[in-house]
Every structure is written in C-alpha cells, then in structure tokens.
Design a protein around this motif. Sequence first.
Motif, PDB file in Angstrom:
ATOM      1  N   LEU A  53       6.352-103.741  19.241  1.00 37.81           N
ATOM      2  CA  LEU A  53       6.714-104.419  18.939  1.00 37.81           C
ATOM      3  C   LEU A  53       8.362-104.202  18.452  1.00 37.81           C
ATOM      4  CD1 LEU A  53       4.737-106.481  16.982  1.00 37.81           C
ATOM      5  CD2 LEU A  53       4.701-107.174  19.496  1.00 37.81           C
ATOM      6  N   GLY A  54       8.735-103.319  18.047  1.00 34.11           N
ATOM      7  CA  GLY A  54      10.121-103.370  17.608  1.00 34.11           C
ATOM      8  C   GLY A  54      11.105-104.267  17.560  1.00 34.11           C
ATOM      9  N   LYS A  55      10.471-105.442  17.152  1.00 32.79           N
ATOM     10  CA  LYS A  55      11.634-106.535  16.298  1.00 32.79           C
ATOM     11  C   LYS A  55      11.334-105.850  14.114  1.00 32.79           C
ATOM     12  CE  LYS A  55       9.685-109.505  19.206  1.00 32.79           C
ATOM     13  NZ  LYS A  55       8.883-110.834  19.375  1.00 32.79           N
ATOM     14  N   ASP A  56      12.111-105.215  13.826  1.00 29.91           N
ATOM     15  CA  ASP A  56      12.217-105.051  11.905  1.00 29.91           C
ATOM     16  C   ASP A  56      11.977-105.960  11.487  1.00 29.91           C
ATOM     17  OD1 ASP A  56      12.558-101.844  13.277  1.00 29.91           O
ATOM     18  OD2 ASP A  56      15.035-102.511  12.696  1.00 29.91           O
ATOM     19  N   GLU A  57      12.602-107.078  11.508  1.00 32.74           N
ATOM     20  CA  GLU A  57      12.067-108.542  10.843  1.00 32.74           C
ATOM     21  C   GLU A  57      11.124-108.607  10.448  1.00 32.74           C
ATOM     22  OE1 GLU A  57      13.429-109.725  14.319  1.00 32.74           O
ATOM     23  OE2 GLU A  57      14.707-107.825  13.343  1.00 32.74           O
ATOM     24  N   GLN A  58      10.433-108.827  11.879  1.00 35.97           N
ATOM     25  CA  GLN A  58       9.151-109.615  12.655  1.00 35.97           C
ATOM     26  C   GLN A  58       8.251-108.659  11.510  1.00 35.97           C
ATOM     27  OE1 GLN A  58       7.649-108.678  15.958  1.00 35.97           O
ATOM     28  NE2 GLN A  58       6.363-110.467  15.803  1.00 35.97           N
ATOM     29  N   THR A  59       8.107-107.006  11.284  1.00 42.65           N
ATOM     30  CA  THR A  59       6.727-106.435  11.194  1.00 42.65           C
ATOM     31  C   THR A  59       7.541-105.522   9.800  1.00 42.65           C
ATOM     32  OG1 THR A  59       8.192-104.432  12.816  1.00 42.65           O
ATOM     33  CG2 THR A  59       5.924-105.974  13.479  1.00 42.65           C
ATOM     34  N   ILE A  60       8.496-104.891   8.805  1.00 42.20           N
ATOM     35  CA  ILE A  60       8.779-104.356   8.009  1.00 42.20           C
ATOM     36  C   ILE A  60       7.354-104.363   6.999  1.00 42.20           C
ATOM     37  CG2 ILE A  60      10.405-106.943   6.692  1.00 42.20           C
ATOM     38  CD1 ILE A  60      10.970-102.303   7.078  1.00 42.20           C
ATOM     39  N   SER A  61       7.298-105.010   6.458  1.00 44.49           N
ATOM     40  CA  SER A  61       5.999-105.337   5.647  1.00 44.49           C
ATOM     41  C   SER A  61       4.782-104.455   6.639  1.00 44.49           C
ATOM     42  CB  SER A  61       5.370-106.933   5.825  1.00 44.49           C
ATOM     43  OG  SER A  61       4.960-107.092   7.206  1.00 44.49           O
ATOM     44  N   LEU A  62       5.058-103.653   7.420  1.00 44.30           N
ATOM     45  CA  LEU A  62       4.076-102.533   8.392  1.00 44.30           C
ATOM     46  C   LEU A  62       4.408-101.278   7.401  1.00 44.30           C
ATOM     47  CD1 LEU A  62       2.938-104.163  11.750  1.00 44.30           C
ATOM     48  CD2 LEU A  62       1.896-104.294   9.470  1.00 44.30           C
ATOM     49  N   PHE A  63       5.596-100.997   7.841  1.00 44.69           N
ATOM     50  CA  PHE A  63       6.317-100.188   6.841  1.00 44.69           C
ATOM     51  C   PHE A  63       5.892 -99.988   5.892  1.00 44.69           C
ATOM     52  CE2 PHE A  63       9.697 -98.148   5.265  1.00 44.69           C
ATOM     53  CZ  PHE A  63       9.747 -96.528   5.513  1.00 44.69           C
ATOM     54  N   TYR A  64       6.015-101.314   4.900  1.00 45.43           N
ATOM     55  CA  TYR A  64       5.661-101.268   3.425  1.00 45.43           C
ATOM     56  C   TYR A  64       4.278-100.883   3.265  1.00 45.43           C
ATOM     57  CZ  TYR A  64      10.335-103.312   2.682  1.00 45.43           C
ATOM     58  OH  TYR A  64      11.298-103.284   2.901  1.00 45.43           O
ATOM     59  N   VAL A  65       2.996-101.364   3.554  1.00 46.86           N
ATOM     60  CA  VAL A  65       2.053-101.316   3.765  1.00 46.86           C
ATOM     61  C   VAL A  65       1.626 -99.689   3.754  1.00 46.86           C
ATOM     62  CG1 VAL A  65      -0.429-101.042   5.355  1.00 46.86           C
ATOM     63  CG2 VAL A  65       1.100-103.987   4.220  1.00 46.86           C
ATOM     64  N   TRP A  66       2.333 -99.090   4.635  1.00 45.57           N
ATOM     65  CA  TRP A  66       2.461 -97.509   5.208  1.00 45.57           C
ATOM     66  C   TRP A  66       2.899 -96.656   3.699  1.00 45.57           C
ATOM     67  CZ3 TRP A  66       6.352 -93.566   5.752  1.00 45.57           C
ATOM     68  CH2 TRP A  66       5.990 -92.468   6.173  1.00 45.57           C
ATOM     69  N   SER A  67       3.848 -97.261   3.536  1.00 52.52           N
ATOM     70  CA  SER A  67       4.454 -96.557   2.478  1.00 52.52           C
ATOM     71  C   SER A  67       3.745 -96.313   1.144  1.00 52.52           C
ATOM     72  CB  SER A  67       6.235 -97.157   1.874  1.00 52.52           C
ATOM     73  OG  SER A  67       6.783 -97.037   3.251  1.00 52.52           O
ATOM     74  N   ILE A  68       2.967 -97.362   0.682  1.00 57.19           N
ATOM     75  CA  ILE A  68       2.347 -97.850  -0.024  1.00 57.19           C
ATOM     76  C   ILE A  68       0.750 -96.787   0.075  1.00 57.19           C
ATOM     77  CG2 ILE A  68       0.225 -99.469  -1.413  1.00 57.19           C
ATOM     78  CD1 ILE A  68       2.953-101.590  -1.297  1.00 57.19           C
ATOM     79  N   TRP A  69       0.152 -97.060   1.155  1.00 59.98           N
ATOM     80  CA  TRP A  69      -0.771 -96.024   1.544  1.00 59.98           C
ATOM     81  C   TRP A  69      -0.360 -94.796   1.483  1.00 59.98           C
ATOM     82  CZ3 TRP A  69      -3.974 -96.552   6.677  1.00 59.98           C
ATOM     83  CH2 TRP A  69      -5.125 -95.762   6.204  1.00 59.98           C
ATOM     84  N   SER A  70       0.811 -94.106   1.747  1.00 58.65           N
ATOM     85  CA  SER A  70       0.926 -93.010   1.827  1.00 58.65           C
ATOM     86  C   SER A  70       0.657 -92.590   0.147  1.00 58.65           C
ATOM     87  CB  SER A  70       2.744 -92.740   1.874  1.00 58.65           C
ATOM     88  OG  SER A  70       2.490 -92.761   3.625  1.00 58.65           O
ATOM     89  N   ILE A  71       1.451 -93.120  -0.517  1.00 61.93           N
ATOM     90  CA  ILE A  71       1.449 -93.158  -2.149  1.00 61.93           C
ATOM     91  C   ILE A  71      -0.023 -92.676  -2.642  1.00 61.93           C
ATOM     92  CG2 ILE A  71       1.584 -93.530  -4.343  1.00 61.93           C
ATOM     93  CD1 ILE A  71       4.296 -95.014  -3.486  1.00 61.93           C
ATOM     94  N   VAL A  72      -0.656 -93.546  -2.007  1.00 63.22           N
ATOM     95  CA  VAL A  72      -2.435 -94.058  -2.119  1.00 63.22           C
ATOM     96  C   VAL A  72      -2.645 -92.218  -2.124  1.00 63.22           C
ATOM     97  CG1 VAL A  72      -4.636 -94.786  -2.292  1.00 63.22           C
ATOM     98  CG2 VAL A  72      -2.474 -96.558  -2.548  1.00 63.22           C
ATOM     99  N   VAL A  73      -2.475 -91.673  -0.708  1.00 62.87           N
ATOM    100  CA  VAL A  73      -3.167 -90.328  -0.056  1.00 62.87           C
ATOM    101  C   VAL A  73      -2.854 -89.222  -0.684  1.00 62.87           C
ATOM    102  CG1 VAL A  73      -3.351 -88.779   1.562  1.00 62.87           C
ATOM    103  CG2 VAL A  73      -3.905 -91.657   2.454  1.00 62.87           C
TER     104      VAL A  73
END
Length: 175
Positions: free
Chosen positions: A137-157
């Motif tokens: 998609l390459g749209k930062d403002e549209q997909t920024i929450s996906l990055f946040y989900v990945w960040s939270i999951w990284s902490i959980v791991v």
Amino acid sequence: MAYFIIGAEIAFWILIVVGLVLRYILKLKRLSIFVLAASPVIDLVLILLTVLDLKNGEIATFVHGLSAIYIGVSIAYGKQMIEWADQQFKWLVLKVDERPKKAYGKEKSKRETIGFVRHLFAYAIGSAVLWGILLFLGKDEQTISLFYVWSIWSIVVVVDGIISISYIVFPTTKK
C-alpha cells in the motif's frame, strides 16, 4: 473487519468440529482429513479481505493488524489447535482421556521452549504479512496503525521469550 476475523475464527472451529464428527462419529476418516485440511483457506480469504479493504481506501486499524496476527497464529499453531481439539473431543464425547499430563521441571521447560519457538514462527509469518501490506500500500498515514500493531506484538514476543527462558533457569517442581 472485526466481523470478518470473528467469522474466520468461528468458521475455523466449525471446520474442526465437523472434521472430528466425520472422523469419530461417522467414521469417514478421508473426508475428515479433507475438511480439517481446508482450514488454511479461511486464512487466505481473511487476508484477501483485509488487503481489499485497505486497497479501497479504508484507514488501517488495530483490527486490520489483528488479521495478520490471526494468519500467523493460525499457521504456526493450527496443527496444535487441531490436536488439542481432537483430545478434547475424545475426552468429552468418546470418554477417552488422552490429554497430556501437567509437566514439571525439564519437561515443562521443553514445552515452554517449543511454545516460544512456535510463537516466533507465528510472529515471522504475521510480520511478513504486516510488512507485505505496508509495502504493497505504501501509504504511511493510512497504514501507520499496522506498524503499531507490529511494535506491540514485538514487545509481546520478547516478554514471552523471557517467560519461556525463566522455566529453563527456574524449573518448576511438583508440589
């Protein structure tokens, strides 16, 4: 999107129950294998719906990221979940108890380590899906929450890894 994830989870468990009924009640083992093997199709449909939703301009939410986590967990833990359901079905319906006994010491640390490795596998798959969507998609403002989900999951791991290692350093004992 949340309804699609809930629907995918419900469809997964319906397939599992139908597969187990076919196997143990109706004695149709080949058909049960086909039904149980169809569960990855649910994952494929879910990720396609997620990508289409985002491609049509929807702003990504935690739920969109959750669909990627669902894919990773489903692939990494799918066989284990089916085995668990198989044991529960045998115990509850057929009155055959093949459930694993509670583990202690080295056996517990081995199970926890295997569980952590499985979590890492789920994380790798889910991360690949999340980053694939981000790159597609390459749209930062549209997909920024996906990055946040990945960040939270990284902490959980990381937390899961620490807990798993603690069972090696501090093995449990039978009371």
